[in-house]
Structure formats: C-alpha cells, structure tokens
Design an enzyme around this catalytic site. Structure first.
Site, mmCIF file in Angstrom:
data_model
loop_
_atom_site.group_PDB
_atom_site.id
_atom_site.type_symbol
_atom_site.label_atom_id
_atom_site.label_comp_id
_atom_site.label_asym_id
_atom_site.label_seq_id
_atom_site.Cartn_x
_atom_site.Cartn_y
_atom_site.Cartn_z
ATOM 1 C CG ASP A 1 55.370 36.273 24.163
ATOM 2 O OD1 ASP A 1 55.693 35.135 24.529
ATOM 3 O OD2 ASP A 1 54.401 36.498 23.417
ATOM 4 C CG ASP B 1 55.566 30.627 26.596
ATOM 5 O OD1 ASP B 1 54.447 31.016 26.210
ATOM 6 O OD2 ASP B 1 55.744 29.561 27.192
#
Length: 281
Positions: A206, A208
C-alpha cells in the site's frame, strides 16, 4: 548457510525437503516457532516464521533475539527476511518488491534490541546495516525472472501494532524514508551482532496514508488485496536465488565483533562465553 525468515503470509516454504526440526529454547528465550532445516533448490537452508504458526505474534511481541540466535546456532551465516511494507514514495507501487539498505528506528523501546549488556559490552558498527553481497544476489535472481526489485531504499520501522497517522507518514517521508514497516528492527541489527549477512525483500502492500485520496490509505483489507500475487513474485525470486550456489557473505560482516568487543573474555562468565561463542562463529 542461508536462513529465511518468513513474514506476513509466509509461514512455510513450499517445496522445502525438511531434514530436521528444532524448537529448542535459547539463552534469550524461545524463538517464534520451529527452526526448519532442509533443502530447497541447490542449497541447504533454514526457515523460521517470524510471527509463529498462524501469525500469533504482533511485531513488538516477536522475540527477535531468540530468533536470530536460534538461526545462528543452527549454522546460518546469512539471513534473508520477507516483510510486508508500506510505500512512502509514489514510484514504489503496491505490488512491487523492494529491498531496503538503510534503516530508521522509530520504535519505542519495548523491544530487546541487543545481545549485549548485563556485563558484556560491545558496540557494533551499523553504518551499512545490509549485506551488499546478498542484495546483489537477490537482484540478480529477480532479473533472471524478469522482475524488478527496487533497492537503495530507507526503511522506517515503527512500533505498531496500530497503523500510522497521516502526520507520522508525512514525517517519515520528510525524513528521507521510502518504506515503512514494523518488523525489521531490531532484526537487522541483531543479525549484525551475530555476524550474519542480512537483507529483506519488502512486499509493498500500500501507500501507507500520506496520499490525500482516502481510498489509498492502508488498512488490513488493502494489505491482503495484492498480497497473494506479490508473494508469488517473491517466491519466484527465492526459487531463482536458490537454484544456484549462494555467494559467500561479506567478510567484514563475518568479522564484525572483532573490533566491537570491549569486555575481555577473562571478565566473562562461562554462560556468557557460551552464547558469545555462537555469535562469533
């Protein structure tokens, strides 16, 4: 010998021909689970699941000292970890593989981060905490699979288990960090104290939470959305790495304690000498 430490989603090594299992305790407590010794590809390897079978242990609950010590005692001279990481840079995309070569310790002191103390004094240099030899070998293996692996990155290790705030994410970006995770510290530094060449393959899950688009913010569901396919990429790299003879670990790492010890052997107890002898192997 290469030791493989499996992170999230990597609790066993498919194809590993297991010759021996060990669950022995260490002078630093119990490791996360069994240390498996076996053959995979052209090489004899060790394997340990960092979070234990069934992912029982949170990052701050892992006994990193026991894990590293158990692997070194079993004969490891190199340690290759696999870890889920968040990206702090737009060009490092979810689904990518990334190898950090620098570390920023943003943990909060709950973890036992050194083998030393209690009458045994040493200061090990960690200016370059990762093995260039091992990184080069992993990158070459990835290239043979037609896969790109980002390198030259800085990993920020946070305490967890909560996921970070946006302010924290921006702070880490502004500090020059490219990846964020919860498990590589103190593992990387303990490996150096044990004179083991270390590297981690980060599986980027991802971005974050630093992007303004809330749909890009990290959550447990997003971590696993791409994880299966990313894990398959990592498995291909590992298979390619183990299909050939492994390189010899960096000579400077294998002698790291030579200039680090302050306490003379004559001042050590017999118990201290025993565990220190394991680190010195």
């Amino acid at each position: 010998m290469l030791a493989i430490v499996g992170g999230t989603g990597l609790y066993e090594l498919p194809g590993l021909e297991i010759a021996h299992r060990s669950r022995d305790t260490t002078p630093f407590g119990d490791p996360s689970g069994e240390v498996l010794r076996g053959r995979l590809g052209s090489n004899e390897v060790l394997f340990l699941a960092r979070h234990g079978a069934g992912h029982r242990l949170l990052p701050h609950e892992v006994n990193y000292r026991a894990n590293v010590f158990a692997l070194k005692r079993a004969g490891a001279t190199m340690l290759l970890g696999f870890s889920a990481v968040g990206s702090l840079a737009l060009e490092i995309r979810p689904g990518d593989l990334a190898i950090p070569e620098q570390y920023f310790d943003w943990t909060r002191g709950q973890r036992q981060r050194t083998f030393f103390g209690g009458g045994v004094a040493a200061h090990v240099s960690t200016a370059k905490p990762v093995s260039a030899v091992l990184v080069d070998a992993v990158r070459s293996a990835a290239a043979r699979c037609g896969l790109e692996v980002h390198r030259g990155l800085t990993y920020a290790c946070v305490e967890g288990p909560r996921l970070g705030t946006q302010a924290e994410s921006h702070f880490l970006r502004q500090s020059g960090c490219h990846l964020v995770g919860m498990t590589n510290v103190p593992e990387v530094f303990l490996a150096r104290e044990a004179q083991m060449a270390y590297a981690t393959v980060g599986l980027v899950t991802d971005y974050d939470c630093w992007l303004e688009d809330p749909s890009q913010h990290v959550n447990v569901a997003s971590i696993f959305e791409l994880y299966g396919s990313t894990l398959k990429k990592a498995a291909k790299v590992l298979d390619a790495l183990l299909s050939q003879a492994l390189p010899e670990p960096d000579a400077a790492i294998r002698s790291a304690l030579g200039s680090a010890m302050l306490t003379p052997d004559t001042a050590l107890t017999e118990e201290q000498k025993l565990w220190l002898d394991v680190l010195r192997r």
